[in-house]
Design a protein around this motif. Structure first.
Motif, PDB file in Angstrom:
ATOM      1  N   MET A 198      -2.685  -8.159   5.754  1.00 22.13           N
ATOM      2  CA  MET A 198      -1.410  -8.424   6.406  1.00 22.13           C
ATOM      3  C   MET A 198      -0.273  -8.227   5.399  1.00 22.13           C
ATOM      4  O   MET A 198      -0.094  -7.112   4.914  1.00 22.13           O
ATOM      5  CB  MET A 198      -1.392  -9.813   7.029  1.00 22.13           C
ATOM      6  N   GLU A 199       0.491  -9.270   5.057  1.00 22.66           N
ATOM      7  CA  GLU A 199       1.610  -9.028   4.151  1.00 22.66           C
ATOM      8  C   GLU A 199       1.235  -9.166   2.684  1.00 22.66           C
ATOM      9  O   GLU A 199       2.041  -8.856   1.814  1.00 22.66           O
ATOM     10  CB  GLU A 199       2.793  -9.926   4.495  1.00 22.66           C
ATOM     11  N   SER A 239       0.935  -2.600   9.484  1.00 26.80           N
ATOM     12  CA  SER A 239       0.196  -2.885   8.247  1.00 26.80           C
ATOM     13  C   SER A 239      -0.390  -1.607   7.658  1.00 26.80           C
ATOM     14  O   SER A 239      -0.787  -1.575   6.508  1.00 26.80           O
ATOM     15  CB  SER A 239      -0.918  -3.901   8.491  1.00 26.80           C
ATOM     16  N   SER A 270       0.667  -1.616   3.563  1.00 27.27           N
ATOM     17  CA  SER A 270       1.741  -2.594   3.471  1.00 27.27           C
ATOM     18  C   SER A 270       1.399  -3.687   2.455  1.00 27.27           C
ATOM     19  O   SER A 270       2.222  -4.056   1.618  1.00 27.27           O
ATOM     20  CB  SER A 270       1.977  -3.195   4.853  1.00 27.27           C
TER      21      SER A 270
END
Lengths: 239, 239, 239, 239, 239, 239, 239, 239
Positions: F169-170, F197, F202
């Motif tokens: 994810m982040e 993503s 990402s």
């Protein structure tokens, strides 16, 4: 033409086969099999075989092999390179002697690959060049993370009229080879890798940005294209 | 080495000049001028001139020209190609005859460009090849939007041992040229364009994806690299 | 509305069919079949057939053809273009004569394609335009790597009110066509290609950056959109 | 040609001016001024003025205006659109009546812009079309965040033979306009924006993916290209 | 806090200096000078000098050097690495002996760079590590296009506790080094390059996709970050 | 070599197994199973087992497990990490004591993961390190959206010689961990996520741009690579 | 923890369920079903149902529905939104009255969608908000290519405390809605589209660059996230 | 309208000022100064000041400040946030009490920033919100690499009706804040960073992919947009 006329315009579907191609360019037609409809592919193989006495196709699947084999039993398929070819009985075993009759120099090209996973693309390049009558020296599994492997092959690399460097992942092989030889290096990025390799784009960028001289690049996995250019260069060297 | 040792390790700064390069590869050293500090660049020019009797640099600015001229008055600068060179009095005017002494064939390469804005890169390619002793035929302003222009030059293109196709914007020139000739085509994307041309990346992708055979690609604006490879190929053809 | 009300709000699921569209814009509704649930698609076909006497859908699969055929036996499916249509007995065979009653000029559009793999998108464009009552001239297999093919069709291209240029890989066809004609060229990039073609993005960039005048671009594989705009232009020329 | 021959091959530098262009395509030559060297630009303006009695250039800087003005005092410069033109005394004020002599319909195109920052590109489009003899209706500052603005202009939009929709940032204007009219919409993304607008790429993607029918797209900031195509369409409608 | 309170909250502007950092992590604060306003930078240098007896800043411009020098005359500036530092009279010349008092092993790290243009980043790494008390061996100008250069340094590379490999363009150096040593390699892509190097992104992707084991990557041009991690590793090896 | 010679050159296909690797680098060969042909994989497992008494493979599928198990019944497969290994009866349970005989410090590494979906990659890292003889402390499900979870583990994190931070994810986990410890942090982005993503790109960018010190990054999902480097670091700390 | 301890650390696998979450944040735990292993998902549903009397999961497949239904027969599945929920008999039908006991204002949020293909994401948003006790007004099939559709709903949009705008393809809906209302707009790009829509990235960029005020954006297809934030806003408005 | 009519259509150039905006939306017009021509900007400031008694502009340069000051001496400029405003003597100091007359709750928003370099964007957000009558609590320099900094502010964050999280580089701040509060978090990526930060795109992706609930994102550096939405939310909470 309207749609009906298009469909009836020749005996293999929509496409006009470029059967005069060889006399014009010195290279016979090669078929890109991937994605071609069955009926259409079969027609091409039969038409070309009748006219030229041989057919050479790249990116063929096993299903396509079965399809062609049912009607052309002598067709040969190589699972690694995915090349599907028919060689006529009176054809000279891949030699392109007919192209020019003068005595020629004894030249060859070298095809290097980084890892074992790059071999299918390397073989597409090598066998394409061989089909066009070029002698090929294979130097596989010489990725730069074990630098002694490529170094031990320096002499052969330097003798080649042209080197094809096939590599995926980070694609650094081309730069190292480029620094070892004085003839042209054709770099072929492969889609081998994962994560940030972006299906070979990362290796393509590596090769395009190479700090070594004498390197040019073809599309990702384009072994055929590399084998074609290498043959063009080798023919210039051979004459 | 520590930092002091690095700085003192030779007379031109940190870099080791590869002055044996020519005997090893047949190509003399060429200087990439852009971004080199003044003092460092001047040292390189003086060192190489003393050793080789000539110096050839690419991507030079007018300021760098003034800098070198102050100490080497015979230096020559071409504003278009940004090439900055010193030719020794006893050098053979760019001919590389010394490389191999045997009588050679009378070969040449062709350099094509799409638009006038692509000429700086085309000239970098052409003059680099000439510096390495290759004969060059220039065919400029033959972009595909006026297709008759390139078609009227077909004969010359076909005779060349190798064609360099220089184009920005959509970069379609290489594909058309590739379909006209049977020798290798080296495609040079340029950063000419605006909007979605992405500093030449769009032209690079066009060329990498070309449907024509025999095309390989170098980095954006890399006229030097194309001139280098074209010379490698022309030498093979010349022998 | 709450969820139950949404589901019950009309007889074909959630969507409001825009059945007045034709009187407003001169174009009947067209269905984008791909990804539509079975029940929903069937409802649309039945509703439109009842109201308009004909239905035209793009991107239909063979499964969807079977689905519709079970209830509307006269439905026709073209495997190449993936168009799934029902033409009413009293409809004028695709002619849009009803749109304007005045005598009109005898105009047509041309649809060109680079390679055989681009034909599905070209046919989507051609058949869409035909459904909207436009005459279409097909000029296929005229990719720029064999430039004589497109050149031999120059006259027809110049007579067309509008040319649709369909090409994948490097997409250079549009630029060459744009240089040959004085009417608008609608460029359709296709997802045909591999490696760095990025599913057609590379061809799209080529076309957007074209150095030729008169070129506009639609989305990748959007044959329908090109056929629609070409009809808009042809109608202006026809009146 | 060698480098000397190239430089001397015509009186304006390297480029061959395409002065027969107008009789062939109905469109006079237009100069893209940005980045052209001073001497070269001046030569083009003088050569074209002498031959055609007028000159039209886009993307000109104020410095280029001063340069041309020193030798051609009647030159006109519009700071907003950056158009630099010379209109001959006997030219018909931009009207292209000479192109076809038959009585024509009274048609016009509309040029819409989203925000005030998009006006330079909109004016490049509008003035280009006017130079080619097309009537233009300007509808500015009608971005979709205040939807009543564009809606109040619906009637005029519907009458236009073609609508140019110029917008930066998110570029949604084209989709809304496309839903209001039945003639073609040419979408021009602009580089107006910041952050994730990527110099107009974001607006270009919006426009290429538009859910509305009848939309085609040109390159970022390419007002000239849109004015050119709009004129092609308007001429078809006018005849 | 409101805006006034923020501005008055400490004597150096808005930021809270982390002056206890060294006792907590064993690393003193380092200042990233680029883009810092003059008054703010000066305050930081004065505050830290008073508290710690030394200050170390990276990415400093010559203007910033002049600014600091006017108030802190003993400040030192290295044009190559752009490091701006003040060493207190009683500080131990960069040695970090105070960090741990036990007798330690005699370890060092190696910093390699591909080309001379990569040296600024390499020096940022090397001098950062030295400031943190690490011994550094510099091995510069060992790019892979002349593979013998890096091979001749194998012994030293293998002895290092950690190797920093700094390279731009295609960034292949890291993969070759990774294959030669058994300790960790920290790869630093640099923004050196042009065309498709994308400001170092191409080198970053090369390094992230490396086929060699033991390679980790830091941000483009992040010499400081590499020097920091190399010191962390060397301290573990030293104890 | 020609194609026949390549195929016959060793008993496991084309690749040369690097069976001396362990004595040279201290690390035994590890097999990347994904995509390897069945026959080839089986040969590698049998060859390595015979020579080294154990085999360790990553990214193995359940089908590959069944394949190997049919001939090597003692093979073990972990569905989560997809590791497929054979441990010889007389091997020391993963301990790498043979690497160096001196009494060593009692060190360990920590492997953190953000969410449960990241555990497969975390386990690839952890089990790889364990196979190389490193002690591993697992700290899972400590994503930054519940910051107390990672904070409650601070003590353990600080004691580790090295921390592997695995997150999709982040990817913010690495920055938070980097601020808590003074030893190196190896960040592993995972392909966990959806939408923007981009298959882990990402998270990779987050980690490369981390504002924390001491963080280096490996390729997306490259748990093996992280476990390898962590072992290199832990061995330096252990001695 | 070692691997065994991790596996045994709780009764549902590796993850710690955050069952106190609701009392802390006012929001109960929601399960992202996609990609969760069967056994693990079943455990979560059973554990949460026992503790909270209800469970709510997003992105569930029909297979997962069958799996849960076998053990929890009262589970409900909505094929469109892919939501899989169990509502306890004594739960208040989705109302979150228990969160705060004071009399509240009668507020609601609006959920708009561009096309029918965006409805699954819109429903994920709407049903998530409803599960959290928010009243939802659905306004579907109001894409900007038929602008009258959204305009006819203005009054309702303006009354909503918050509007969720769900759109794929070019994503222009958010900008138009943003210009019509004075409360916040949450934009949800969807992956609906083809060609250059890049799986929703194009719509995301449109929304991020919106020229309208009051728009914020969540990840592609993240209906859940939009429903969550809309509820946060509605609760503030409701109190 | 033709070009002359456009230019004369109002007293400030081409744009129609939306001076009724405040009564319609409750928000007065705000001017984006960057890139506006001098004469045009001055006209806007004078027109708005006369009508509304105050003007508020963002992204103003010092030159623009000097320009306005020459005619409106009471204009105020804040170098950090680049806000250029004129507050009328009888305006209520930024309070928007006039918007709604009922007694309101005592609410506020919080603005957090990761590093000192993010403060300009944070201040644009904070001062925009204050101009719209919202109370703002500033919490700066609380980046996640020193996690204790943000944790020590938890109480204040939880009380805020809305939190704006401003961060560049890897942008992880939003995820951590999102896990700490139950009200909405508006994430603002900034262009602070270098290398692979891509002008803020990397931080934007981090925030869009956040694993925390309740986070929505605005464009890179869009402090104004965040301040606007935060005010919308705070007004809902305040009533």
């Amino acid at each position: 033409m309207n749609y009906e006329e298009v469909k009836n315009s020749n005996n293999i579907g929509y496409a006009k086969l470029d059967t005069d191609r060889k006399s014009r360019t010195g290279f016979p037609e090669v078929i890109f099999c991937e994605g071609k409809p069955d009926e259409y592919l079969l027609n091409i193989y039969k038409t070309l075989l009748e006219k030229d006495g041989r057919v050479f196709g790249t990116r063929a699947s096993e299903e396509q092999y079965e399809l062609i084999k049912a009607e052309i039993p002598e067709v040969q398929y190589d699972k690694v390179s995915r090349i599907l070819k028919v060689m006529s009985t009176n054809s000279s075993g891949g030699s392109e002697n007919d192209v020019n009759d003068k005595p020629q120099k004894n030249t060859f090209i070298a095809v290097c690959s980084g890892g074992t996973a790059d071999i299918p693309v390397a073989e597409e390049a090598a066998q394409t060049a061989e089909y066009f009558g070029t002698k090929v020296e294979r130097i596989y599994d010489v990725g730069v993370s074990g630098i002694h492997r490529i170094l031990s092959q320096q002499e052969k690399l330097r003798e080649a009229s042209c080197v094809i460097a096939v590599a995926g992942m980070e694609g650094a092989l081309a730069s190292v080879v480029g620094g070892l030889v004085s003839n042209p290096v054709i770099a072929v990025p492969t889609s081998v890798g994962y994560g940030a390799s972006f299906g070979g784009m990362s290796a393509l960028l590596t090769m395009i940005n190479s700090c070594a001289n004498g390197i040019t690049v073809v599309n990702i996995d384009n072994g055929y294209g590399a084998g074609y250019v290498a043959t063009q260069i080798d023919r210039l060297a051979r004459k």
